[in-house]
Design an enzyme around this catalytic site. Structure first.
Site, PDB file in Angstrom:
ATOM      1  CB  CYS A  90      -0.904  -0.051   1.231  1.00 14.09           C
ATOM      2  SG  CYS A  90      -1.739   1.481   1.644  1.00 14.09           S
ATOM      3  CB  CYS A 127       0.428   1.643   4.115  1.00 13.67           C
ATOM      4  SG  CYS A 127      -1.314   1.184   4.048  1.00 13.67           S
TER       5      CYS A 127
END
Length: 102
Positions: free
Chosen positions: A31, A34
């Site tokens: 991600c 993230c």
């Protein structure tokens, strides 16, 4: 205090039974947002030793992510005394994350 990576088997001990408030980052290694949030969380951990910050990989701990209703990542769950105080979805600047820590 550094950001700590944990799994579901240590969640109760580290998060729910913590004597400090805990900010849980539900993330995945693939991600992008993230990965962008990771250094921000490191800074927050450094500046706020009164709060424990842990990361939980949703791919490795899907039942825990489901239990906390994680539908998108990153999701930050702030837990105090074993109770969820707030849930925030998406990347946030440091100031916004610090505002959660009340």
């Amino acid at each position: 205090m550094a950001v700590e990576h944990i799994s579901q088997d240590r969640f109760k001990e580290v998060v729910l039974n913590s004597d400090k408030p805990v900010l849980v980052d539900f993330f995945a290694t693939w991600c992008g947002p993230c990965r962008q949030l990771a250094p921000v969380l490191e800074q927050v951990a450094s500046d706020h030793p009164e709060v424990r910050i842990v990361k939980i990989d949703v791919d490795e701990n899907p039942a825990l992510a489901q239990q906390y209703g994680v539908m998108s990542i990153p999701t930050l769950v702030y837990i105090k005394n074993g109770n969820t105080v707030s849930v925030t979805v998406g990347g946030r600047p440091k100031s916004a994350i610090e505002a959660l820590l009340v």
